[in-house]
Each structure stands twice: as structure tokens, then as C-alpha cells.
Design a protein around this motif. Structure first.
Motif, mmCIF file in Angstrom:
data_model
loop_
_atom_site.group_PDB
_atom_site.id
_atom_site.type_symbol
_atom_site.label_atom_id
_atom_site.label_comp_id
_atom_site.label_asym_id
_atom_site.label_seq_id
_atom_site.Cartn_x
_atom_site.Cartn_y
_atom_site.Cartn_z
ATOM 1 N N LEU A 197 -9.566 11.839 3.464
ATOM 2 C CA LEU A 197 -8.426 11.683 4.358
ATOM 3 C C LEU A 197 -7.200 11.145 3.638
ATOM 4 O O LEU A 197 -6.088 11.607 3.855
ATOM 5 N N LYS A 198 -7.414 10.131 2.790
ATOM 6 C CA LYS A 198 -6.263 9.519 2.121
ATOM 7 C C LYS A 198 -6.721 8.775 0.874
ATOM 8 O O LYS A 198 -7.887 8.396 0.738
ATOM 9 N N LEU A 199 -5.777 8.590 -0.021
ATOM 10 C CA LEU A 199 -5.967 7.778 -1.208
ATOM 11 C C LEU A 199 -4.748 6.880 -1.287
ATOM 12 O O LEU A 199 -3.625 7.372 -1.337
ATOM 13 N N ALA A 220 0.852 -1.193 0.000
ATOM 14 C CA ALA A 220 0.000 0.000 0.000
ATOM 15 C C ALA A 220 0.885 1.240 0.000
ATOM 16 O O ALA A 220 1.795 1.367 0.801
ATOM 17 N N SER A 221 0.603 2.134 -0.936
ATOM 18 C CA SER A 221 1.362 3.376 -0.979
ATOM 19 C C SER A 221 0.406 4.546 -1.181
ATOM 20 O O SER A 221 -0.642 4.404 -1.813
ATOM 21 N N ASN A 222 0.767 5.684 -0.640
ATOM 22 C CA ASN A 222 -0.064 6.875 -0.763
ATOM 23 C C ASN A 222 -0.074 7.369 -2.198
ATOM 24 O O ASN A 222 0.944 7.339 -2.882
ATOM 25 N N LYS A 282 -3.406 0.052 -3.424
ATOM 26 C CA LYS A 282 -3.269 -1.267 -2.803
ATOM 27 C C LYS A 282 -3.333 -2.304 -3.916
ATOM 28 O O LYS A 282 -4.410 -2.618 -4.419
ATOM 29 N N GLY A 283 -2.161 -2.777 -4.308
ATOM 30 C CA GLY A 283 -2.116 -3.709 -5.427
ATOM 31 C C GLY A 283 -2.550 -3.000 -6.696
ATOM 32 O O GLY A 283 -1.998 -1.977 -7.073
ATOM 33 N N ASN A 284 -3.603 -3.528 -7.332
ATOM 34 C CA ASN A 284 -4.079 -2.923 -8.576
ATOM 35 C C ASN A 284 -5.368 -2.124 -8.378
ATOM 36 O O ASN A 284 -6.166 -1.992 -9.294
ATOM 37 N N ARG A 285 -5.591 -1.605 -7.169
ATOM 38 C CA ARG A 285 -6.777 -0.784 -6.904
ATOM 39 C C ARG A 285 -6.426 0.412 -6.022
ATOM 40 O O ARG A 285 -5.374 0.441 -5.409
ATOM 41 N N LEU A 286 -7.329 1.378 -5.995
ATOM 42 C CA LEU A 286 -7.183 2.538 -5.129
ATOM 43 C C LEU A 286 -8.186 2.429 -3.997
ATOM 44 O O LEU A 286 -9.327 2.010 -4.208
ATOM 45 N N ASP A 287 -7.769 2.805 -2.801
ATOM 46 C CA ASP A 287 -8.670 2.840 -1.653
ATOM 47 C C ASP A 287 -8.803 4.294 -1.206
ATOM 48 O O ASP A 287 -7.828 4.925 -0.821
ATOM 49 N N LEU A 288 -10.026 4.795 -1.291
ATOM 50 C CA LEU A 288 -10.342 6.161 -0.902
ATOM 51 C C LEU A 288 -10.828 6.150 0.540
ATOM 52 O O LEU A 288 -11.853 5.543 0.848
ATOM 53 N N GLY A 289 -10.081 6.787 1.428
ATOM 54 C CA GLY A 289 -10.468 6.884 2.835
ATOM 55 C C GLY A 289 -11.000 8.270 3.123
ATOM 56 O O GLY A 289 -10.360 9.266 2.764
ATOM 57 N N TYR A 290 -12.171 8.355 3.715
ATOM 58 C CA TYR A 290 -12.746 9.654 4.022
ATOM 59 C C TYR A 290 -13.511 9.615 5.331
ATOM 60 O O TYR A 290 -13.925 8.559 5.806
ATOM 61 N N LYS A 291 -13.698 10.803 5.908
ATOM 62 C CA LYS A 291 -14.454 10.947 7.152
ATOM 63 C C LYS A 291 -15.889 11.290 6.797
ATOM 64 O O LYS A 291 -16.151 12.155 5.956
ATOM 65 N N PHE A 292 -16.811 10.602 7.453
ATOM 66 C CA PHE A 292 -18.236 10.869 7.267
ATOM 67 C C PHE A 292 -18.892 10.856 8.637
ATOM 68 O O PHE A 292 -18.796 9.887 9.377
ATOM 69 N N LYS A 293 -19.537 11.979 8.952
ATOM 70 C CA LYS A 293 -20.211 12.089 10.247
ATOM 71 C C LYS A 293 -21.431 12.980 10.079
ATOM 72 O O LYS A 293 -21.343 14.049 9.479
ATOM 73 N N MET A 318 -5.922 6.219 -13.532
ATOM 74 C CA MET A 318 -7.288 6.333 -14.033
ATOM 75 C C MET A 318 -8.008 4.987 -14.171
ATOM 76 O O MET A 318 -9.205 4.901 -13.934
ATOM 77 N N ASN A 319 -7.322 3.936 -14.530
ATOM 78 C CA ASN A 319 -7.978 2.645 -14.763
ATOM 79 C C ASN A 319 -8.023 1.748 -13.536
ATOM 80 O O ASN A 319 -8.441 0.591 -13.634
ATOM 81 N N TYR A 320 -7.607 2.270 -12.397
ATOM 82 C CA TYR A 320 -7.647 1.487 -11.169
ATOM 83 C C TYR A 320 -9.070 1.503 -10.596
ATOM 84 O O TYR A 320 -9.664 2.583 -10.453
ATOM 85 N N PRO A 321 -9.626 0.346 -10.246
ATOM 86 C CA PRO A 321 -10.928 0.357 -9.545
ATOM 87 C C PRO A 321 -10.763 1.008 -8.175
ATOM 88 O O PRO A 321 -9.687 0.944 -7.572
ATOM 89 N N ILE A 322 -11.840 1.633 -7.703
ATOM 90 C CA ILE A 322 -11.777 2.387 -6.443
ATOM 91 C C ILE A 322 -12.673 1.758 -5.392
ATOM 92 O O ILE A 322 -13.861 1.532 -5.635
ATOM 93 N N SER A 323 -12.101 1.468 -4.230
ATOM 94 C CA SER A 323 -12.882 1.027 -3.081
ATOM 95 C C SER A 323 -12.890 2.167 -2.073
ATOM 96 O O SER A 323 -12.132 3.128 -2.198
ATOM 97 N N GLU A 324 -13.749 2.063 -1.074
ATOM 98 C CA GLU A 324 -13.900 3.137 -0.094
ATOM 99 C C GLU A 324 -13.733 2.616 1.321
ATOM 100 O O GLU A 324 -14.164 1.523 1.631
ATOM 101 N N SER A 325 -13.127 3.444 2.165
ATOM 102 C CA SER A 325 -13.036 3.193 3.601
ATOM 103 C C SER A 325 -13.586 4.421 4.310
ATOM 104 O O SER A 325 -13.110 5.530 4.070
#
Length: 145
Positions: free
Chosen positions: A97-99, A21-23, A102-113, A135-142
Motif C-alpha cells: 500500500l505504501k512505503l 514521515a514522507s512517502n 519515518k526518521g531514519n527508517r522505512l515503514d512498509l504498509g501492506y494489506k494482508f487478508k 538502501m541502508n534504512y531499516p525496514i519496519s512493517e505495518s
């Protein structure tokens, strides 16, 4: 000797985990609003790769003063990841918060309250400008509270 082998094995596992995992750098676009004639995506997340598509969903919201102009977006070098929620009268905090890659995908981390009811309604959203090489990386969310 066995203790050293287990120690080295543990270090290799930690290093491999850290390397997976890299930023990913992003810029948050400012001074845009979601158009009320644009449909919300079913998963409330947009991946936009062209200026024409962006203009179907968003419009400029320039304000007076320093940093009042909308953030410029060069779609020849970047693409956009946007998170747009429905209009709500509840106080809502939605903040990227962060993007991470992770491998061949992007993980979007955000705060929701969400909090108490307000006397007005807003449409919580954020727009991230990301290097086109992702651009072609699938995006998951945290989601973080």
C-alpha cells in the motif's frame, strides 16, 4: 494572547509531525516468482541489493501479451524489498500500500487478508523496486486488513 500561543504551539506540533514521515516512491515488479529451491527468510521479508542475490530467490515468469515481460531492475540505481509468504491453499490477498520514510527508517504498509480454502496452492508475494539512496534504512512493517 494565551489562546494564540496555544494555537501556534498546536500548529507547530502538527507541522513537525507531518514533516517526520514522507512517502517513498516505489515500483512494483511484475512477472517474477519465488524459486522453490530458495529458502524463505525468517521474517518473510527480503532486502536485496544485487542481481546475483535476487536471482538466488526469484526467477522470471514471462507471459504472453502486453506487459508480459518481467519488470527490469537496475541494481546500480535501485534495490528490492520483497515480502514472500509460504505456499498456501488459502485465498490470500497480499498487496503493498505504501512505503514511508519515518526518521531514519522505512515503514512498509501492506494489506494482508486470508480467506477460504482453494483447490490449489499459491505463494503470495510482492517485490518493490526502491531508489538505492534508501538502501541502508531499516525496514519496519505495518499490516492492514
Amino acid at each position: 494572547m494565551k489562546k494564540i500561543s496555544f494555537y501556534l504551539l498546536g500548529m507547530v506540533v502538527i507541522l513537525l509531525t507531518a514533516c517526520t514521515a514522507s512517502n517513498v516512491a516505489f515500483t512494483e515488479a511484475r512477472n517474477y516468482f519465488h524459486r522453490n529451491d530458495a529458502q524463505l527468510p525468517s521474517d518473510l521479508k527480503l532486502q536485496i541489493t544485487s542481481a546475483e542475490e535476487f536471482e538466488r530467490h526469484f526467477d522470471r515468469a514471462a507471459v504472453m501479451g502486453k506487459d508480459g515481460e518481467p519488470t527490469p531492475i537496475d541494481f546500480s540505481k535501485s534495490f528490492v524489498i520483497a515480502k514472500v509468504l509460504p505456499v498456501s491453499s488459502l485465498k490470500t490477498e497480499l498487496r503493498p500500500l505504501k512505503l514511508k520514510k519515518k526518521g531514519n527508517r522505512l515503514d512498509l504498509g501492506y494489506k494482508f487478508k486470508q480467506g477460504e480454502k482453494q483447490s490449489y496452492a499459491t505463494q503470495p508475494m510482492f517485490i518493490l523496486i526502491v531508489d538505492r539512496k534508501y538502501m541502508n534504512y531499516p525496514i519496519s512493517e505495518s499490516v492492514y486488513n
